[in-house]
Write a protein that holds these residues in place. Sequence first.
Motif, PDB file in Angstrom:
ATOM      1  N   PRO A  44       0.826  -1.206   0.000  1.00  0.00           N
ATOM      2  CA  PRO A  44       0.000   0.000   0.000  1.00  0.00           C
ATOM      3  C   PRO A  44       0.860   1.256   0.000  1.00  0.00           C
ATOM      4  CG  PRO A  44       0.043  -1.031   2.185  1.00  0.00           C
ATOM      5  CD  PRO A  44       0.721  -1.990   1.249  1.00  0.00           C
ATOM      6  N   PRO A  45       0.256   2.373  -0.500  1.00  0.00           N
ATOM      7  CA  PRO A  45      -1.149   2.493  -0.883  1.00  0.00           C
ATOM      8  C   PRO A  45      -1.347   2.395  -2.400  1.00  0.00           C
ATOM      9  CG  PRO A  45      -0.213   4.668  -0.691  1.00  0.00           C
ATOM     10  CD  PRO A  45       0.909   3.703  -0.408  1.00  0.00           C
ATOM     11  N   LEU A  46      -2.598   2.144  -2.797  1.00  0.00           N
ATOM     12  CA  LEU A  46      -3.039   2.410  -4.159  1.00  0.00           C
ATOM     13  C   LEU A  46      -3.732   3.766  -4.100  1.00  0.00           C
ATOM     14  CD1 LEU A  46      -3.678   1.687  -7.132  1.00  0.00           C
ATOM     15  CD2 LEU A  46      -5.771   0.567  -6.296  1.00  0.00           C
ATOM     16  N   TYR A 102     -10.433  17.304  -8.706  1.00  0.00           N
ATOM     17  CA  TYR A 102     -11.252  18.176  -7.864  1.00  0.00           C
ATOM     18  C   TYR A 102     -10.735  18.305  -6.429  1.00  0.00           C
ATOM     19  CZ  TYR A 102     -13.178  13.591  -6.658  1.00  0.00           C
ATOM     20  OH  TYR A 102     -13.327  12.269  -6.287  1.00  0.00           O
ATOM     21  N   GLY A 103      -9.669  17.601  -6.075  1.00  0.00           N
ATOM     22  CA  GLY A 103      -9.191  17.683  -4.707  1.00  0.00           C
ATOM     23  C   GLY A 103      -7.899  16.907  -4.512  1.00  0.00           C
ATOM     24  N   GLU A 104      -7.626  16.555  -3.263  1.00  0.00           N
ATOM     25  CA  GLU A 104      -6.409  15.842  -2.923  1.00  0.00           C
ATOM     26  C   GLU A 104      -6.511  14.358  -3.314  1.00  0.00           C
ATOM     27  OE1 GLU A 104      -3.578  17.181  -1.674  1.00  0.00           O
ATOM     28  OE2 GLU A 104      -4.605  19.095  -2.017  1.00  0.00           O
ATOM     29  N   PRO A 105      -5.364  13.701  -3.570  1.00  0.00           N
ATOM     30  CA  PRO A 105      -5.399  12.257  -3.849  1.00  0.00           C
ATOM     31  C   PRO A 105      -5.989  11.486  -2.672  1.00  0.00           C
ATOM     32  CG  PRO A 105      -3.252  13.189  -4.376  1.00  0.00           C
ATOM     33  CD  PRO A 105      -4.001  14.252  -3.641  1.00  0.00           C
ATOM     34  N   GLU A 106      -6.624  10.369  -2.973  1.00  0.00           N
ATOM     35  CA  GLU A 106      -7.233   9.522  -1.960  1.00  0.00           C
ATOM     36  C   GLU A 106      -6.674   8.111  -2.074  1.00  0.00           C
ATOM     37  OE1 GLU A 106     -11.389   9.762  -2.671  1.00  0.00           O
ATOM     38  OE2 GLU A 106     -11.555  11.867  -2.072  1.00  0.00           O
ATOM     39  N   GLU A 107      -6.700   7.383  -0.979  1.00  0.00           N
ATOM     40  CA  GLU A 107      -6.264   5.997  -0.996  1.00  0.00           C
ATOM     41  C   GLU A 107      -7.439   5.097  -1.356  1.00  0.00           C
ATOM     42  OE1 GLU A 107      -3.996   2.651   1.782  1.00  0.00           O
ATOM     43  OE2 GLU A 107      -4.141   4.738   2.450  1.00  0.00           O
ATOM     44  N   MET A 108      -7.223   4.238  -2.336  1.00  0.00           N
ATOM     45  CA  MET A 108      -8.252   3.291  -2.754  1.00  0.00           C
ATOM     46  C   MET A 108      -8.112   2.012  -1.946  1.00  0.00           C
ATOM     47  SD  MET A 108     -10.774   2.303  -4.706  1.00  0.00           S
ATOM     48  CE  MET A 108     -10.856   3.471  -6.066  1.00  0.00           C
ATOM     49  N   PRO A 109      -9.152   1.611  -1.207  1.00  0.00           N
ATOM     50  CA  PRO A 109      -9.081   0.376  -0.422  1.00  0.00           C
ATOM     51  C   PRO A 109      -9.209  -0.846  -1.335  1.00  0.00           C
ATOM     52  CG  PRO A 109     -11.248   1.381  -0.185  1.00  0.00           C
ATOM     53  CD  PRO A 109     -10.431   2.326  -1.015  1.00  0.00           C
ATOM     54  N   VAL A 110      -8.108  -1.477  -1.658  1.00  0.00           N
ATOM     55  CA  VAL A 110      -8.098  -2.572  -2.621  1.00  0.00           C
ATOM     56  C   VAL A 110      -8.960  -3.750  -2.155  1.00  0.00           C
ATOM     57  CG1 VAL A 110      -6.608  -4.160  -3.903  1.00  0.00           C
ATOM     58  CG2 VAL A 110      -5.803  -1.871  -3.371  1.00  0.00           C
ATOM     59  N   GLU A 111      -9.087  -3.908  -0.844  1.00  0.00           N
ATOM     60  CA  GLU A 111      -9.864  -5.038  -0.316  1.00  0.00           C
ATOM     61  C   GLU A 111     -11.328  -4.997  -0.742  1.00  0.00           C
ATOM     62  OE1 GLU A 111      -9.541  -1.892   2.975  1.00  0.00           O
ATOM     63  OE2 GLU A 111      -8.210  -2.818   1.483  1.00  0.00           O
ATOM     64  N   VAL A 112     -11.818  -3.829  -1.155  1.00  0.00           N
ATOM     65  CA  VAL A 112     -13.210  -3.730  -1.561  1.00  0.00           C
ATOM     66  C   VAL A 112     -13.485  -4.597  -2.790  1.00  0.00           C
ATOM     67  CG1 VAL A 112     -13.001  -1.747  -3.128  1.00  0.00           C
ATOM     68  CG2 VAL A 112     -15.102  -2.085  -1.845  1.00  0.00           C
ATOM     69  N   PHE A 113     -12.460  -4.849  -3.597  1.00  0.00           N
ATOM     70  CA  PHE A 113     -12.622  -5.668  -4.798  1.00  0.00           C
ATOM     71  C   PHE A 113     -12.612  -7.169  -4.492  1.00  0.00           C
ATOM     72  CE2 PHE A 113     -10.613  -1.691  -6.201  1.00  0.00           C
ATOM     73  CZ  PHE A 113     -11.541  -1.268  -7.135  1.00  0.00           C
ATOM     74  N   PHE A 114     -12.370  -7.522  -3.230  1.00  0.00           N
ATOM     75  CA  PHE A 114     -12.252  -8.926  -2.843  1.00  0.00           C
ATOM     76  C   PHE A 114     -13.239  -9.284  -1.728  1.00  0.00           C
ATOM     77  CE2 PHE A 114      -8.285  -7.765  -4.797  1.00  0.00           C
ATOM     78  CZ  PHE A 114      -7.915  -8.878  -5.529  1.00  0.00           C
TER      79      PHE A 114
END
Length: 230
Positions: free
Chosen positions: A20-22, A28-40
């Motif tokens: 991590p992180p992805l 439109y704003g600051e970068p965000e961390e994508m929770p990869v676990e949501v895809f699993f």
Amino acid sequence: MPEDVYGQALLDYHNGTFEPPLLIHNNYGEPEEMPVEVFFREPDDLSDMENYAIELCDGVVLDVGAGAGVHTLMLQDKLHTVALDSSKKACKVMSQRGVRNIVHSDLLKYRPDRKYDTILMLMNGTGILGTLRAFKNFLTFARTLLTENGRIIIDSSDIEYLYEEGEYPDYYYGQVEYQFEYKQEQGELFKWLYIDQDTLQRVAAEVGWATYVVFEGEEDEYLAVLQPFS
């Protein structure tokens, strides 16, 4: 060509080597961390809206933007389901996870040898079309993918809250741009589309589709069923 950092993150997560992180950059704003676990996620972890969408599926199903196959894995034992994704590495993950029918293709370039009764597009399914014009073009194209009584099950959300101060862009506010970053590698900049309910109904009607909003969440997300006018 830019690296498929999204697909690489999925592959690493599946193989236990995710670092991590992805990150996902936006316009439109600051970068965000994508929770990869949501895809699993497992079936018990899905939202009520996703579960309802899956219950609505029937016949032969095309799961568009299938990612790591979370929805296809729930469907394929009861309905013939084909998982489609434009990421070759995501398709590899699906294969390793037991998804039986996988197509590696961009949606608008897909030319199947059969028609589908249900096109399923979840996790902000409108997103991959990128713009309102592309979404309208997709609805015209989708007629070639569907059986006579076929339908699209799709979710989206209204992101007008991002513009509470009234500083709207000079284009439809739901059209945004994203870019993934993983292991200091940046992927290709891509367009992503969020559509509010009224705009979805209007655009769909312009090309002969009826829209039925069948589920509304608490954070401006909703699920819709689209069918061509008879």
